[in-house]
Design a protein around this motif. Structure first.
Motif, PDB file in Angstrom:
ATOM      1  N   SER A   1       0.710  -1.189  -0.154  1.00 57.15           N
ATOM      2  CA  SER A   1      -0.107  -0.066   0.053  1.00 57.15           C
ATOM      3  C   SER A   1       0.874   1.267  -0.077  1.00 57.15           C
ATOM      4  CB  SER A   1      -0.799  -0.160   1.213  1.00 57.15           C
ATOM      5  OG  SER A   1      -1.778  -1.044   1.168  1.00 57.15           O
ATOM      6  N   ALA A   2       1.831   1.353   1.016  1.00 54.38           N
ATOM      7  CA  ALA A   2       2.828   2.294   1.046  1.00 54.38           C
ATOM      8  C   ALA A   2       3.544   2.695  -0.117  1.00 54.38           C
ATOM      9  CB  ALA A   2       3.572   2.241   2.020  1.00 54.38           C
ATOM     10  N   LEU A   3       4.173   1.452  -0.897  1.00 52.96           N
ATOM     11  CA  LEU A   3       5.142   1.531  -2.172  1.00 52.96           C
ATOM     12  C   LEU A   3       4.208   1.777  -3.228  1.00 52.96           C
ATOM     13  CD1 LEU A   3       7.536   0.610  -3.633  1.00 52.96           C
ATOM     14  CD2 LEU A   3       6.567  -1.466  -3.756  1.00 52.96           C
ATOM     15  N   GLU A   4       3.018   1.389  -3.416  1.00 54.71           N
ATOM     16  CA  GLU A   4       2.349   1.831  -4.406  1.00 54.71           C
ATOM     17  C   GLU A   4       1.382   3.270  -4.380  1.00 54.71           C
ATOM     18  OE1 GLU A   4      -0.307  -1.485  -5.065  1.00 54.71           O
ATOM     19  OE2 GLU A   4       1.474  -2.881  -5.589  1.00 54.71           O
ATOM     20  N   GLU A   5       1.409   3.925  -3.198  1.00 54.17           N
ATOM     21  CA  GLU A   5       0.736   5.107  -2.924  1.00 54.17           C
ATOM     22  C   GLU A   5       1.997   5.815  -3.499  1.00 54.17           C
ATOM     23  OE1 GLU A   5      -0.230   8.013   0.675  1.00 54.17           O
ATOM     24  OE2 GLU A   5      -0.151   5.946   0.889  1.00 54.17           O
TER      25      GLU A   5
ATOM     26  N   ASN B   1       4.750   9.664  -7.860  1.00 54.17           N
ATOM     27  CA  ASN B   1       6.132   9.956  -8.615  1.00 54.17           C
ATOM     28  C   ASN B   1       5.977   9.134 -10.096  1.00 54.17           C
ATOM     29  OD1 ASN B   1       7.799  11.218  -6.472  1.00 54.17           O
ATOM     30  ND2 ASN B   1       7.008   9.667  -5.387  1.00 54.17           N
ATOM     31  N   LYS B   2       4.806   8.957 -10.487  1.00 54.76           N
ATOM     32  CA  LYS B   2       4.932   8.181 -11.580  1.00 54.76           C
ATOM     33  C   LYS B   2       5.481   8.606 -12.721  1.00 54.76           C
ATOM     34  CE  LYS B   2      -0.196   9.368 -12.548  1.00 54.76           C
ATOM     35  NZ  LYS B   2      -1.420   8.718 -12.768  1.00 54.76           N
ATOM     36  N   ASP B   3       5.450  10.309 -12.786  1.00 55.25           N
ATOM     37  CA  ASP B   3       5.980  10.980 -13.816  1.00 55.25           C
ATOM     38  C   ASP B   3       7.325  11.654 -13.690  1.00 55.25           C
ATOM     39  OD1 ASP B   3       3.512  11.000 -15.192  1.00 55.25           O
ATOM     40  OD2 ASP B   3       2.509  12.624 -13.897  1.00 55.25           O
ATOM     41  N   HIS B   4       8.023  10.897 -12.628  1.00 56.27           N
ATOM     42  CA  HIS B   4       9.280  11.292 -12.218  1.00 56.27           C
ATOM     43  C   HIS B   4      10.188  10.511 -13.354  1.00 56.27           C
ATOM     44  CE1 HIS B   4      13.116  11.534 -10.219  1.00 56.27           C
ATOM     45  NE2 HIS B   4      12.676  12.348  -9.554  1.00 56.27           N
ATOM     46  N   PRO B   5      11.421  11.231 -13.964  1.00 58.71           N
ATOM     47  CA  PRO B   5      12.109  10.442 -14.940  1.00 58.71           C
ATOM     48  C   PRO B   5      12.694   9.471 -14.588  1.00 58.71           C
ATOM     49  CG  PRO B   5      12.668  12.923 -14.762  1.00 58.71           C
ATOM     50  CD  PRO B   5      11.795  12.658 -13.589  1.00 58.71           C
ATOM     51  N   ALA B   6      13.079   9.200 -13.271  1.00 62.17           N
ATOM     52  CA  ALA B   6      13.729   8.075 -12.678  1.00 62.17           C
ATOM     53  C   ALA B   6      12.822   6.788 -12.619  1.00 62.17           C
ATOM     54  CB  ALA B   6      14.395   8.401 -11.560  1.00 62.17           C
ATOM     55  N   TYR B   7      11.552   7.280 -12.651  1.00 65.71           N
ATOM     56  CA  TYR B   7      10.473   6.045 -12.573  1.00 65.71           C
ATOM     57  C   TYR B   7       9.647   5.830 -14.040  1.00 65.71           C
ATOM     58  CZ  TYR B   7       7.939   2.462 -10.177  1.00 65.71           C
ATOM     59  OH  TYR B   7       7.355   1.313  -9.758  1.00 65.71           O
TER      60      TYR B   7
ATOM     61  N   VAL C   1       9.738   2.330 -15.848  1.00 62.81           N
ATOM     62  CA  VAL C   1       8.935   1.181 -14.828  1.00 62.81           C
ATOM     63  C   VAL C   1       7.780   1.286 -14.442  1.00 62.81           C
ATOM     64  CG1 VAL C   1      11.533   0.150 -14.798  1.00 62.81           C
ATOM     65  CG2 VAL C   1      10.719   1.741 -13.084  1.00 62.81           C
ATOM     66  N   TYR C   2       6.994   2.034 -14.959  1.00 60.56           N
ATOM     67  CA  TYR C   2       5.597   2.317 -14.411  1.00 60.56           C
ATOM     68  C   TYR C   2       4.751   1.335 -15.107  1.00 60.56           C
ATOM     69  CZ  TYR C   2       1.222   4.672 -13.178  1.00 60.56           C
ATOM     70  OH  TYR C   2       0.025   4.885 -12.516  1.00 60.56           O
ATOM     71  N   PHE C   3       4.240   0.226 -14.481  1.00 61.38           N
ATOM     72  CA  PHE C   3       3.517  -0.727 -14.909  1.00 61.38           C
ATOM     73  C   PHE C   3       2.356  -1.174 -13.965  1.00 61.38           C
ATOM     74  CE2 PHE C   3       7.512  -1.604 -17.042  1.00 61.38           C
ATOM     75  CZ  PHE C   3       7.025  -1.609 -18.577  1.00 61.38           C
ATOM     76  N   PRO C   4       1.561  -0.062 -13.645  1.00 62.83           N
ATOM     77  CA  PRO C   4       0.458  -0.645 -12.446  1.00 62.83           C
ATOM     78  C   PRO C   4      -0.335  -1.553 -12.857  1.00 62.83           C
ATOM     79  CG  PRO C   4       0.024   1.597 -13.837  1.00 62.83           C
ATOM     80  CD  PRO C   4       1.254   1.355 -14.200  1.00 62.83           C
TER      81      PRO C   4
END
Length: 317
Positions: free
Chosen positions: A83-87, A92-98, A101-104
């Motif tokens: 829950s914490a990780l995915e929150e 931060n889904k638009d952060h260049p470092a993520y 690998v954003y695959f919700p």
């Protein structure tokens, strides 16, 4: 005078030689580290991975010394962690470092864990579960990273999700048979990745995407250190769960006693057993309904469970 001058020259050459040797050593160390982030992570976490596998809680699981209550405690801790990780991932889904690998739809586990907890505890599962101190520490770290160092989220996501995908489908079949769970898959949603048709190919894609993230050496080093921290946080979670298990056995109630954990949410939540069984409704299952009858079946189940969920970091190639 000439002898002193010769001695100074010798000392100077020795000093310069040592300097070149040290610089060469640093260069060799840098070159020896894998260039790909995924390979560097795997290499950097070998030692802490072994430490996580050596915890008493994990060893007991491998011996088949597990009860339904202990299994449910693990699932509850995973719920708080994911829950914490995915929150933070969503924030931060638009952060260049993520972004790469954003695959919700393919990976996120919170909803699946909610369904599993409702199956085991009943519709009031949120009042039944609690968050141990070590799990809360893990949760706090995830929130801190998401809010202050989002570039490090990739370390936590890689460690958790690729571990989940490794052997998850095998575990689902074993648990379904050993625990006599419904053929419809209820109680095993955590291990079901409906958005991933081929786990091996998806993991290759994930690693490729992660390796494409632009990252300077200093940031890469911090990501590797964060992955190690993730393993150590997992070690602390299972060490605390083992203490609860030991206390329960000492008190003579290994399967029924619910440890006094720090409750998350309403302060008035009481300790209680599983919700009463109601016909036509998913409710908590009895111990005899959940656990396999033979030691061999129990051993196979818990070993598979550990490989895919606890021993994070062993990723299928």
């Amino acid at each position: 005078g000439r002898r002193e001058e010769d001695n100074r020259r010798v000392k100077k050459r020795r000093k310069e030689g040592k300097k070149r040797e040290m610089e060469g050593s640093k260069t060799h160390s840098s070159e020896s580290m894998p260039g790909d982030l995924s390979e560097a992570l795997k290499e950097a976490t070998k030692e802490v991975h072994e430490q996580a596998e050596s915890t008493e809680f994990m060893k007991n699981f491998q011996r088949g010394q597990v009860s339904l209550q202990e299994f449910k405690m693990v699932m509850a801790s995973l719920y708080y962690i994911y829950s914490a990780l995915e929150e933070e991932i969503e924030c931060n889904k638009d952060h260049p470092a993520y972004i790469p690998v954003y695959f919700p739809a393919e990976l996120h586990r919170t909803t699946a864990l909610q369904e599993d907890l409702e199956y085991f505890y009943g519709p009031l599962w949120r009042e039944e579960i609690s968050c141990p101190e070590s799990t809360q520490k893990y949760v706090n770290r995830l929130h801190y990273v998401g809010q202050h160092e989002p570039e490090l989220l990739v370390a936590h996501a890689y460690t958790r999700y690729l571990g989940d995908l490794s052997g998850g489908q095998v575990l689902k079949k074993i648990a379904q048979k050993a625990l006599h769970l419904p053929s419809t898959g209820e109680g095993l949603e955590f291990f079901t990745f409906e958005g991933v048709s081929n786990a091996t190919k998806f993991k290759q894609l994930y690693r490729s995407r992660m390796n494409s993230i632009e990252m300077d050496p200093a940031t890469k080093k911090r990501v590797l250190e964060e992955a190690k921290r993730a393993f150590l946080l997992n070690v602390q979670v299972f060490e605390e769960l083992q203490r609860f298990v030991s206390q329960s056995h000492e008190n003579g109630h290994p399967a029924q006693q619910k440890p006094e954990l720090r409750t998350r949410g309403t302060s008035g939540a009481q300790e209680r057993g599983p919700a009463p069984v109601k016909e036509g409704e998913k409710t908590a299952m009895k111990h005899t309904d959940m656990l396999p009858s033979t030691p061999l079946a129990r051993w196979i189940l818990v070993l598979s469970f550990l490989v895919t969920t606890v021993a994070v970091g062993l990723f299928a190639m």
